[in-house]
Enzyme design. Sequence first.
Site, PDB file in Angstrom:
ATOM      1  N   GLU A  20      -1.473  -5.448   8.814  1.00  0.00           N
ATOM      2  CA  GLU A  20      -0.690  -4.855   9.900  1.00  0.00           C
ATOM      3  C   GLU A  20      -1.357  -5.115  11.252  1.00  0.00           C
ATOM      4  OE1 GLU A  20       0.027  -0.723   9.008  1.00  0.00           O
ATOM      5  OE2 GLU A  20       0.889  -1.195   7.045  1.00  0.00           O
ATOM      6  N   GLU A  27       9.121  -3.867  10.787  1.00  0.00           N
ATOM      7  CA  GLU A  27       9.546  -2.583  10.206  1.00  0.00           C
ATOM      8  C   GLU A  27       9.894  -1.560  11.289  1.00  0.00           C
ATOM      9  OE1 GLU A  27       6.847  -0.956   7.292  1.00  0.00           O
ATOM     10  OE2 GLU A  27       7.929   0.955   7.197  1.00  0.00           O
ATOM     11  N   LYS A  78      -1.098  -9.420   3.061  1.00  0.00           N
ATOM     12  CA  LYS A  78      -0.382  -8.947   4.254  1.00  0.00           C
ATOM     13  C   LYS A  78      -1.286  -7.959   4.974  1.00  0.00           C
ATOM     14  CE  LYS A  78       3.338  -6.015   3.924  1.00  0.00           C
ATOM     15  NZ  LYS A  78       2.847  -4.800   4.619  1.00  0.00           N
ATOM     16  N   ASP A 130       0.842  -1.206   0.000  1.00  0.00           N
ATOM     17  CA  ASP A 130       0.000   0.000   0.000  1.00  0.00           C
ATOM     18  C   ASP A 130       0.875   1.254   0.000  1.00  0.00           C
ATOM     19  OD1 ASP A 130       0.856  -0.213   2.611  1.00  0.00           O
ATOM     20  OD2 ASP A 130      -1.145  -0.104   3.512  1.00  0.00           O
ATOM     21  N   SER A 131       2.211   1.074   0.009  1.00  0.00           N
ATOM     22  CA  SER A 131       3.130   2.186  -0.258  1.00  0.00           C
ATOM     23  C   SER A 131       2.890   2.727  -1.665  1.00  0.00           C
ATOM     24  CB  SER A 131       4.589   1.741  -0.100  1.00  0.00           C
ATOM     25  OG  SER A 131       4.836   0.577  -0.855  1.00  0.00           O
ATOM     26  N   ASP A 144      -0.925  -6.125  -0.098  1.00  0.00           N
ATOM     27  CA  ASP A 144      -1.348  -5.487   1.155  1.00  0.00           C
ATOM     28  C   ASP A 144      -2.857  -5.326   1.210  1.00  0.00           C
ATOM     29  OD1 ASP A 144       0.738  -4.992   2.904  1.00  0.00           O
ATOM     30  OD2 ASP A 144       1.335  -3.127   1.907  1.00  0.00           O
TER      31      ASP A 144
END
Length: 273
Positions: A116, A183, A114, A46-47, A85
Amino acid sequence: MSPSAPALRSQKRRHGGAPLVMVTAYDEPSARLADAAGVDLLLVGDSLANVVLGQPDTLQVSVEDMAHHVRAVVAARPSAHVVADLPWLSYHLGEHDAVRNAATLVRAGAQSVKLEGGRRRLDVVRAIIDAEIPVMGHLGLTPQSVLAFGGFKVQAKTREAMSALVEDAVALQEAGVYAIVVEGVPPVVGTAVTEALEIPTIGIGAGPDTDGQVLVFHDLLGLSGRAPAKFVRQYADLGTAITEAVGRYAADVRAGAFPSGAEVYATPPELLD
Ligand code: KIV
């Protein structure tokens, strides 16, 4: 043949596995070029919001945005495993929503998703895994928490926070994730979490001891137009090379030097006079 999530799960360095190499990709060219370099995993991160769409944080992308870019990445037919993501708010509103959104990314071509967060996300992690979709975890400086953290700040800087992060990681492992991105933490935390787990960790700003590393494609190639974070190693300065090449093209057009005779189609004989 791309490595499956179960195959990646067993790639632990202390059990003789080679370090995992992951890089982000957002479209067919970035996926094709990174895949040709032999990386193990392509992360449709999602960057995307920051490095492709010019947004200040990752909160600005939707599941539909992610699916659009997953389709572009898999169009490269990569040999690497494609993980996508789940963006912010796609798994925060309940298990049903989370499974449906993970399925959208799988139908777009992702082999795993993925998300978070640690113990707070165990229910959705279990629900997605129950739907037969492999999940990668992500702990530490989780960018979707930027507002809650008050900025992009190194995490786990106290003993208590380090223990909490290790407990989160163990809980995610027990819930069935096949790997965890760690991270933005001090290297000692990257080491501790890696030692505590039987599944691989993939670090970004987490020191040298994780089972793999991940970097953002645009950062490692010098394409991001922002000062690189401390943990980034820039392997090329393609941004400068691109501006210089486009500048030469502009100069040629303005000087009447492009196109040349070799760069035009032959004139058909009947058009000669
Ligand atoms: O979106 C992303 O690029 C990521 C990496 C920083 C791990 O999640």
